[in-house]
Design a protein around this motif. Structure first.
Motif, PDB file in Angstrom:
ATOM      1  N   GLY A 131       0.830  -1.206   0.000  1.00  0.00           N
ATOM      2  CA  GLY A 131       0.000   0.000   0.000  1.00  0.00           C
ATOM      3  C   GLY A 131       0.862   1.253   0.000  1.00  0.00           C
ATOM      4  O   GLY A 131       0.562   2.239  -0.692  1.00  0.00           O
ATOM      5  N   TYR A 135       0.863   4.239  -2.692  1.00  0.00           N
ATOM      6  CA  TYR A 135       0.542   5.574  -2.184  1.00  0.00           C
ATOM      7  C   TYR A 135       1.616   6.590  -2.593  1.00  0.00           C
ATOM      8  O   TYR A 135       1.325   7.616  -3.212  1.00  0.00           O
ATOM      9  CB  TYR A 135       0.422   5.485  -0.658  1.00  0.00           C
ATOM     10  N   ILE A 166      -6.612   3.962  -5.465  1.00  0.00           N
ATOM     11  CA  ILE A 166      -6.245   5.279  -4.922  1.00  0.00           C
ATOM     12  C   ILE A 166      -6.487   6.349  -5.994  1.00  0.00           C
ATOM     13  O   ILE A 166      -6.956   7.451  -5.698  1.00  0.00           O
ATOM     14  CB  ILE A 166      -4.777   5.286  -4.425  1.00  0.00           C
ATOM     15  N   LYS A 170      -8.950   9.646  -5.569  1.00  0.00           N
ATOM     16  CA  LYS A 170      -8.443  11.003  -5.803  1.00  0.00           C
ATOM     17  C   LYS A 170      -9.076  11.667  -7.024  1.00  0.00           C
ATOM     18  O   LYS A 170      -8.616  12.721  -7.483  1.00  0.00           O
ATOM     19  CB  LYS A 170      -6.911  10.964  -5.976  1.00  0.00           C
ATOM     20  N   ALA A 287       0.962   7.804   5.872  1.00  0.00           N
ATOM     21  CA  ALA A 287       0.355   7.037   4.777  1.00  0.00           C
ATOM     22  C   ALA A 287      -0.479   5.873   5.315  1.00  0.00           C
ATOM     23  O   ALA A 287      -1.585   5.613   4.840  1.00  0.00           O
ATOM     24  CB  ALA A 287       1.446   6.521   3.842  1.00  0.00           C
ATOM     25  N   GLN A 290      -3.786   7.090   6.514  1.00  0.00           N
ATOM     26  CA  GLN A 290      -4.709   7.389   5.414  1.00  0.00           C
ATOM     27  C   GLN A 290      -5.231   6.105   4.761  1.00  0.00           C
ATOM     28  O   GLN A 290      -6.433   5.958   4.510  1.00  0.00           O
ATOM     29  CB  GLN A 290      -3.995   8.264   4.374  1.00  0.00           C
ATOM     30  N   LEU A 291      -4.330   5.154   4.529  1.00  0.00           N
ATOM     31  CA  LEU A 291      -4.744   3.892   3.893  1.00  0.00           C
ATOM     32  C   LEU A 291      -5.732   3.146   4.799  1.00  0.00           C
ATOM     33  O   LEU A 291      -6.741   2.611   4.328  1.00  0.00           O
ATOM     34  CB  LEU A 291      -3.507   3.017   3.616  1.00  0.00           C
ATOM     35  N   TRP A 294      -9.170   4.754   4.569  1.00  0.00           N
ATOM     36  CA  TRP A 294      -9.856   4.370   3.323  1.00  0.00           C
ATOM     37  C   TRP A 294     -10.382   2.934   3.409  1.00  0.00           C
ATOM     38  O   TRP A 294     -11.480   2.652   2.941  1.00  0.00           O
ATOM     39  CB  TRP A 294      -8.920   4.516   2.123  1.00  0.00           C
TER      40      TRP A 294
END
Ligand code: NAP
Length: 335
Positions: A131, A135, A166, A170, A287, A290-291, A294
């Motif tokens: 990931g 990212y 991702i 975005k 990161a 954030q991952l 999500w």
């Protein structure tokens, strides 16, 4: 378990790996020294990079030496500790190697808090190095902008499935290249890619023209070779080509030849940048947060291809990567 087994590198492979490239050695389960702990490995991350680590020569990490335990990222549980930060029972992730038990001093090791509903293998996949690679490769190296078209090769693999998702999060258009109709269907129907192209079906050139009508702003390449060469013909002005890997070249017995369409970089005023995820280590926490968010929101699907088996199956499981058996992150869960 009173004995521990280890795969030690026995020979530098030529072409695809074979079981005789390692010795399977039995040893006593180790005891921790002062400042160390012992990990029972439960999950091995199976990565294309493993093939490169077996080669002699300069790379981004030193080669595994003959006689050394084969390098591998892994997840495991601490079974004994004389380390101030790690206690028996902790779940940890690190470079523990292809072995049942590893001794560690904690360098580069992260504690993992397993969350309900998330498989342990995901911490080697979308919530691990995979990931992170997607990212930073897409957002930092690829400098993704909303509205861009992203073309990703190796799209149904570990990194590729994360890159496309991702890109969608975005606000970009995601087009994948993968081997076979089933993988392509999954990318579109389950992961939300806008289109997927089966490179094994032939005529990649025309399929790319059809599915990237506004050309490509970010070409995220995991594969190299002919796929990269064809991708270069679709660059938009100012495109960013991200060289993440070149899995089609790792078993080459002849030297890699560069992409013949490289002049597309000039015509498109494009850049081509190689990167190694380790260079972003100081930003991993941001990161991972954030991952994880999500994933918990259901916007990023963690896809793992877990094979359950004895450590002895490691060589054959590694070969599966190069056969394209896996969809998502390939993990060997040790039985
Ligand atoms: P992966 O994509 O899950 O597994 C490999 C996939 O590559 C296979 O499923 C297969 O899919 C495809 N493949 C195998 N042989 C091929 C060939 N000859 N031609 C075209 N495709 C082939 O592996 P991953 O872990 O996500 O890694 C993807 C890439 O990222 C690799 O190149 C790896 O080295 C790189 N990587 C780089 C970094 C970094 O820091 N730069 C970090 C991690 C990984 P198909 O069925 O679709 O062919």
């Amino acid at each position: 378990m009173s004995t521990s087994r280890q795969f030690r590198l026995a020979a530098r492979p030529v072409g695809p790996v074979k079981a005789s490239d390692w010795d399977l050695v039995e040893a006593e389960v180790p005891s921790p020294g002062e400042g160390e702990f012992v990990v029972e490995v439960t999950h091995l991350s199976i990565d294309p990079a493993m093939r490169g680590w077996m080669n002699e020569g300069r790379s981004y990490v030193p080669p595994v030496q003959i006689g050394e335990v084969m390098r591998a990222l892994a997840l495991g549980r601490v079974t004994a500790s004389r380390h101030p930060r790690f206690a028996e029972g902790d779940v940890v992730q690190g470079v523990f190697g292809v072995q049942d038990h590893a001794v560690s001093n904690g360098d580069g090791v992260q504690k993992v808090t397993l969350a309900d509903g998330i498989s342990p293998a995901a911490y080697l996949g979308v919530l691990g190095m995979t990931g992170l690679t997607a990212y930073f490769g897409l957002l930092e190296v690829g400098r993704l902008q909303e509205g861009d078209t992203v073309l990703v090769s190796g799209a149904a693999g570990a990194v590729g499935t994360a890159v496309g998702q991702i890109a969608k999060i975005k606000g970009a258009r995601a087009v994948g290249i993968a081997g076979g109709p089933e993988k392509c269907r999954l990318l579109v129907e389950q992961l939300g890619f806008d289109a997927a192209i089966d490179y094994k079906a032939g005529d990649l050139h025309n399929a790319l023209r059809q599915h990237t009508p506004a050309r490509v702003n970010v070409l995220f390449d995991n594969v190299g070779g002919e796929v990269l060469d064809q991708g270069l013909t679709r660059l938009a002005r100012g495109a960013r080509v991200v060289i993440c890997g070149a899995v089609s070249q790792y078993n080459n017995t002849e030297s890699v030849t560069g992409p013949s369409n490289y002049m597309a970089l000039l015509v498109s005023r494009a850049t081509m940048t190689g990167f190694v995820v380790f260079d972003y280590a100081d930003r991993y926490p941001e990161a991972i947060a954030q991952l994880s968010q999500w994933v918990s929101e259901g916007r990023l699907i963690s896809l793992e291809h877990t094979i359950r088996g004895d450590i002895e199956t490691f060589p054959s499981v590694l070969l599966e990567l190069f056969k394209g058996t896996n969809t998502g992150k390939l993990v060997l869960e040790l039985a």
